[in-house]
Design an enzyme around this catalytic site. Structure first.
Site, PDB file in Angstrom:
ATOM      1  N   ASP A  28      15.158  57.374  48.308  1.00 18.36           N
ATOM      2  CA  ASP A  28      15.601  55.986  48.167  1.00 18.36           C
ATOM      3  C   ASP A  28      15.472  55.555  46.700  1.00 18.36           C
ATOM      4  OD1 ASP A  28      16.355  53.424  49.032  1.00 18.36           O
ATOM      5  OD2 ASP A  28      14.282  52.783  49.054  1.00 18.36           O
ATOM      6  N   THR A  60      21.057  51.539  46.785  1.00 20.17           N
ATOM      7  CA  THR A  60      20.218  51.327  45.596  1.00 20.17           C
ATOM      8  C   THR A  60      20.492  52.380  44.532  1.00 20.17           C
ATOM      9  OG1 THR A  60      18.507  52.547  46.756  1.00 20.17           O
ATOM     10  CG2 THR A  60      18.341  50.182  46.791  1.00 20.17           C
ATOM     11  N   THR A  61      20.744  53.630  44.965  1.00 24.46           N
ATOM     12  CA  THR A  61      21.036  54.689  43.989  1.00 24.46           C
ATOM     13  C   THR A  61      22.415  54.450  43.388  1.00 24.46           C
ATOM     14  OG1 THR A  61      19.787  56.175  45.405  1.00 24.46           O
ATOM     15  CG2 THR A  61      21.031  57.181  43.644  1.00 24.46           C
TER      16      THR A  61
END
Length: 526
Positions: free
Chosen positions: A59, A92-93
């Protein structure tokens, strides 16, 4: 002659150096997380230098949150991923990588002596075009219940395919979609409780309607209660000592000591009698319940659970429709919790108390099983991402196709705009399109395929009107994403593009970095 303007311990970086510092920091952060992107992305093992704790995660937000960074630009991207995590829960990445790629492109343009403000204007035009293209291609199936459920399952599969749960994504995507549909449109994930129990395989995890509390009833109390009326309390039920600081008793005979003990017991008995007037058959306390009050409860036919820690108590109140009470004077003003059945159940080798048929019917519990605590933690993070995205999708039901398809459609729209923009600004618009195409490129790289060949194939397919084409990363070919069911949330993609573009803009505006110690209250410097 040089004039000293700044005080001591102040360093200044100007123009080129300041920009270099900003770009290098941001690009380094992008490179750090980009290998975790996509279904074939790898995980990072983060180990603490001071303690023995280590965590394995895929994550982006978790990785960046755990690493202390010194570079101010890097911190902007860390905040970017954190906001994406809070707003949508996943992507998120992607947002960090896109932000970094936009800055990488901007760096090349600045080397060609193009002013940052021109780049910013170009990026703004491109961002608008991307978002318009996204909106055009978004599909809304919310009116058709079975199609919408399929969408939810597909989105969960796409989200989970890049995480630890990818092996069992069929199982978990259905589990996540079912849990979210129970919420009936609410985005409050408090109603979904996740319990992690070590042992078994990830595929042994299951969704249970109702609420599970990792506690047991008091000794010699029935293991099952139907039509439960529950009082949820936060009160001390240890032996009620005389609570005055530093009070000392001197007694000259054991009979007086016995009187003192009797007074204490009477005080406790009164308290329990007050509680029994609520007309309840289950009493749940956040704090400890000692043997004597527990015995009194048993005699009155009230089951008691002690030490249901704060989160448990809060959640129970939410799910059963009760309130947490700390004084017992006015039973009529108090809201009691209700549920149809409370029973003790065994999961793995531990005993839990299960509340079924709660007043708030959208409550449910996900029980995660796994071999080690690291696996369980990562499974919880992955599932949380999926649940967040799905709960947002029930609010904003539009969907897009994944596998680099949406990025390529945006890139096409941006290239079209670039042809109508004159001057140096068009270079910035084209750079934005290149940055968007980096996302499918990284997806292909991470899967070990020839990215330049694959992405140029994808580009020609989408630019020639086959707008559902995307990367099939299991076989390394261009395929129809609609058929493969690789679907992403519109809200997620929109947040990724607009946030990354804004972050790049903020960092492009920087032309001076001044590092200084905070000013002290020393008057002599004035």
């Amino acid at each position: 002659m040089s004039v000293q303007v700044f005080g001591d311990q102040v360093t200044e970086e100007r123009a080129e150096n300041a920009r270099m510092s900003a770009f290098v920091g941001a690009i380094a952060v992008g490179d750090l997380v980009k290998t975790t992107l996509g279904p074939k992305g790898m995980d990072k093992l983060l180990q603490s230098a001071s303690s023995d704790s280590s965590l394995i995660t895929n994550d982006g937000a978790t990785i960046l949150k755990s690493i202390p960074l010194d570079n101010p630009a890097a911190k902007v991207l860390v905040n970017l991923s954190k906001v994406q995590d809070d707003e949508v829960g996943d992507g998120t990445t992607s947002v960090t990588v896109l932000g970094a790629e936009l800055l990488r492109e901007a760096e090349k343009l600045i080397d060609q002596k193009i002013h940052p403000q021109i780049i910013i204007e170009g990026y703004r035009l491109a961002c608008d075009a991307s978002l318009k293209a996204l909106e055009k291609t978004a599909i809304d199936n919310s009116s058709n219940e079975s199609k919408f459920y399929e969408d939810l399952v597909h989105i969960a599969k796409t989200t989970l395919s890049s995480k630890i749960l990818s092996q069992d994504k069929e199982h978990f995507s259905k589990l996540a979609a079912d849990a979210i549909l129970r919420l009936k449109g609410s985005t409050n994930l408090e109603h979904i409780q996740v319990i992690k129990i070590i042992g078994g395989n990830l595929s042994d995890s299951f969704l249970d309607e109702g609420f599970i509390l990792p506690k047991r009833f008091g000794s010699s109390q029935p293991k099952k209660i139907e039509k439960a009326k529950i009082l949820i309390a936060n009160t001390s039920l240890d032996t009620d000592k005389v609570k005055i600081f530093g009070a000392k008793f001197k007694v000259d005979s054991t009979s007086k000591l016995a009187q003192l003990e009797k007074a204490e017991r009477d005080k406790m008995k009164n308290k329990i009698e007050k509680i029994s007037k609520f007309g309840i058959n289950v009493f749940i306390n956040r704090q400890l319940i000692y043997d004597y009050p527990e015995q009194l409860f048993t005699e009155m036919g009230i089951n008691s659970i002690e030490h249901a820690d704060f989160e448990g108590v809060e959640r129970l109140a939410l799910v059963t429709g009760g309130e947490v009470v700390s004084t017992f004077e006015n039973p009529e003003n108090c809201k009691l919790g209700e549920c149809n059945l409370i029973e003790e159940v065994m999961i793995g080798e531990e005993t839990f108390t299960k509340f079924s048929g709660c007043k708030v019917s959208n409550a449910c519990t996900v029980v995660l099983r796994g071999a080690t605590s690291q696996v369980l933690d990562e499974a919880e993070r992955s599932l949380h991402d999926a649940l967040c995205v799905l709960s947002q999708t029930t609010k904003e039901p539009r969907t897009l196709l994944g596998g680099g398809c949406a990025e390529m459609i945006m890139s096409k729209a941006v290239d079209t705009v670039a042809q109508n923009v004159d001057g140096k600004k068009s270079l910035a618009v084209e750079a934005f399109a290149r940055a968007l195409r980096q996302l499918p490129t990284i997806l292909a790289d991470n899967a070990g395929f020839d990215s330049s060949e694959l992405v140029s194939k994808l580009r020609s397919a989408v630019y020639n009107g086959m707008t559902t084409s995307g990367l099939d990363l299991d076989n390394g070919v261009i395929a129809d994403m609609k058929e493969l069911g690789i679907v992403e949330s519109y809200k997620l993609k929109k947040a990724v593009v607009s946030s990354a573009s804004e972050a790049a803009e903020v960092l492009l505006r920087v032309d001076n970095i001044i590092r200084a110690k905070p000013r002290t209250a020393n008057r002599n410097q004035m």
